[in-house]
Design an enzyme around this catalytic site. Structure first.
Site, PDB file in Angstrom:
ATOM      1  N   LYS A 133       0.859  -1.180   0.000  1.00 26.97           N
ATOM      2  CA  LYS A 133       0.000   0.000   0.000  1.00 26.97           C
ATOM      3  C   LYS A 133       0.897   1.232   0.000  1.00 26.97           C
ATOM      4  O   LYS A 133       1.771   1.359   0.861  1.00 26.97           O
ATOM      5  CB  LYS A 133      -0.888   0.011   1.251  1.00 26.97           C
ATOM      6  CG  LYS A 133      -1.990  -1.027   1.229  1.00 26.97           C
ATOM      7  CD  LYS A 133      -3.213  -0.503   0.513  1.00 26.97           C
ATOM      8  CE  LYS A 133      -4.406  -1.428   0.676  1.00 26.97           C
ATOM      9  NZ  LYS A 133      -5.563  -0.950  -0.113  1.00 26.97           N
ATOM     10  N   ASP A 161      -0.712  -0.170  -4.519  1.00 31.95           N
ATOM     11  CA  ASP A 161      -2.068   0.380  -4.478  1.00 31.95           C
ATOM     12  C   ASP A 161      -2.023   1.740  -3.795  1.00 31.95           C
ATOM     13  O   ASP A 161      -1.675   1.834  -2.623  1.00 31.95           O
ATOM     14  CB  ASP A 161      -2.997  -0.568  -3.718  1.00 31.95           C
ATOM     15  CG  ASP A 161      -4.449  -0.108  -3.749  1.00 31.95           C
ATOM     16  OD1 ASP A 161      -4.748   0.904  -4.411  1.00 31.95           O
ATOM     17  OD2 ASP A 161      -5.297  -0.760  -3.101  1.00 31.95           O
ATOM     18  N   GLU A 190      -2.114   0.514  -8.672  1.00 34.65           N
ATOM     19  CA  GLU A 190      -3.550   0.788  -8.733  1.00 34.65           C
ATOM     20  C   GLU A 190      -3.822   2.268  -8.488  1.00 34.65           C
ATOM     21  O   GLU A 190      -3.407   2.820  -7.469  1.00 34.65           O
ATOM     22  CB  GLU A 190      -4.299  -0.028  -7.674  1.00 34.65           C
ATOM     23  CG  GLU A 190      -4.246  -1.525  -7.870  1.00 34.65           C
ATOM     24  CD  GLU A 190      -4.897  -2.263  -6.709  1.00 34.65           C
ATOM     25  OE1 GLU A 190      -5.959  -1.797  -6.217  1.00 34.65           O
ATOM     26  OE2 GLU A 190      -4.352  -3.284  -6.268  1.00 34.65           O
ATOM     27  N   ASP A 213      -9.164   0.271 -10.408  1.00 31.60           N
ATOM     28  CA  ASP A 213      -9.852  -0.377  -9.290  1.00 31.60           C
ATOM     29  C   ASP A 213     -11.138   0.401  -9.026  1.00 31.60           C
ATOM     30  O   ASP A 213     -12.209   0.025  -9.501  1.00 31.60           O
ATOM     31  CB  ASP A 213      -8.932  -0.398  -8.063  1.00 31.60           C
ATOM     32  CG  ASP A 213      -9.584  -0.967  -6.814  1.00 31.60           C
ATOM     33  OD1 ASP A 213     -10.785  -1.301  -6.864  1.00 31.60           O
ATOM     34  OD2 ASP A 213      -8.923  -1.070  -5.777  1.00 31.60           O
ATOM     35  N   LYS A 235     -13.209  -6.170  -7.094  1.00 31.07           N
ATOM     36  CA  LYS A 235     -13.615  -6.479  -5.723  1.00 31.07           C
ATOM     37  C   LYS A 235     -15.098  -6.860  -5.763  1.00 31.07           C
ATOM     38  O   LYS A 235     -15.967  -5.981  -5.777  1.00 31.07           O
ATOM     39  CB  LYS A 235     -13.382  -5.276  -4.811  1.00 31.07           C
ATOM     40  CG  LYS A 235     -11.904  -4.917  -4.622  1.00 31.07           C
ATOM     41  CD  LYS A 235     -11.755  -3.746  -3.659  1.00 31.07           C
ATOM     42  CE  LYS A 235     -10.322  -3.587  -3.195  1.00 31.07           C
ATOM     43  NZ  LYS A 235      -9.427  -3.088  -4.235  1.00 31.07           N
TER      44      LYS A 235
END
Length: 320
Positions: A133, A161, A190, A213, A235
């Site tokens: 992250k 991400d 992302e 995303d 997701k």
């Protein structure tokens, strides 16, 4: 003869879980269990705070309404994404559509001290893919950490991400600290910037591939082959029914994009279903499911190899 149960649950989270500047103390959700004769199917409905359009309470109302309709013989699905996903999973298990085979590999989510991470990742068996992250700290620090990991482990590939955290300037500050020779081993980043146009420009200027995303859930998004775009991260809890997930995977694959099935911090039951969906729809692509360690317990179906305690169905609060 149709019958159904609905359960409500709450799992304590580890202290350090923060979503969109909110500390997530518990993960709250619902299960639906459908029966038709001897057959049974389960689904999880767990809207993700800060990301889902619907609240847990709204999802509960929609789920109970849908279950009562299903018991009367109706076959439609609810509109709310988390409820549509959970209901469609239960139906897919009930009818045998969702295969049992699962991909329990997970790209490990890297947190903590970079030196410790190097040791842990170096010992990873097989294909070395990990997730980091970025955007939570200074962009320069993120760039230095990513560069350190890629430099220390020559066969490591990273998925990054940013959750749209960066301005174009911040994104460039990040890239400045990643050696151009290592950038090809960033599988994708992302949503680096707040707008899609800024993210596209970042990919063109830096040679770092990006992935969509959040964009997938915006009304004006269309699947296109674009320079610098390598993947889409799906997701399902935020997407909707299994059919909608399948449509998105197929659209991505038709353009040569990688489709990655990813967790919205579901419970162990939901994660095991996502592992089955990944094996079914995206075989050969490592799913992004390494979130169970953020919780203090499992429920109903354990994740293979997890040491967390697992609650049985009779320990859950039954609503129906």
């Amino acid at each position: 003869m149709r019958s159904a149960q609905v359960y409500r649950w709450q799992i304590p989270m580890d202290a350090g879980v923060v979503l969109r500047d909110r500390r997530l103390k518990t993960r709250d959700g619902l299960y639906v269990c459908l029966r038709d004769g001897e057959r049974e199917g389960w689904g999880e409905i767990s809207p993700l705070p800060g990301f889902s359009q619907e609240t847990w309470e709204e999802a509960q109302t929609a789920l109970l309404t849908w279950v009562n309709d299903w018991l009367q013989g109706n076959e439609g699905l609810p509109e709310m994404p988390s409820v549509a996903f959970g209901a469609s999973c239960a139906l897919a298990e009930l009818t045998g559509v969702l295969p049992e085979a699962a991909d329990y590999r997970a790209a490990p989510l890297c947190t903590g001290d970079p030196d410790d991470l190097v040791l842990r990742l170096a010992d990873m068996p097989g294909e070395k893919i990990a997730k980091v992250k970025v955007g939570l700290y200074e962009a320069v620090r993120d760039g230095m950490v990513v560069n350190l990991l890629l430099e220390a482990i020559p066969d490591l590939h990273l998925r990054l991400d940013a959750n749209r955290a960066w301005t174009p300037l911040k994104a460039q500050q990040f890239a400045k600290y990643v050696n151009p020779d290592y950038r090809a081993r960033i599988a994708f980043l992302e949503e680096p910037c707040k707008t899609r146009d800024d993210s596209r420009a970042f990919a063109r200027e830096t040679g770092i591939a990006i992935a969509w995303d959040e964009s997938l859930r915006e009304a004006d998004f269309t699947f296109e082959a674009e320079e610098g775009v390598r993947a889409v991260v799906i997701k399902p809890t935020l997407t909707g029914s299994l059919d909608k997930v399948r449509e998105q995977v197929a659209a991505a694959h038709a353009l040569g994009l990688t489709a990655v099935i990813s967790s919205s911090i579901e419970s162990s039951l939901g994660l095991t279903q996502l592992a089955r969906i990944a094996a079914w729809l995206t075989p050969g692509t490592l799913p992004g499911l390494d979130t169970l360690h953020l919780m203090q317990a499992q429920q109903v179906r354990p994740w293979p190899g997890s040491a967390l305690p697992c609650l049985k169905r009779d320990e859950l609060e039954r609503l129906l």
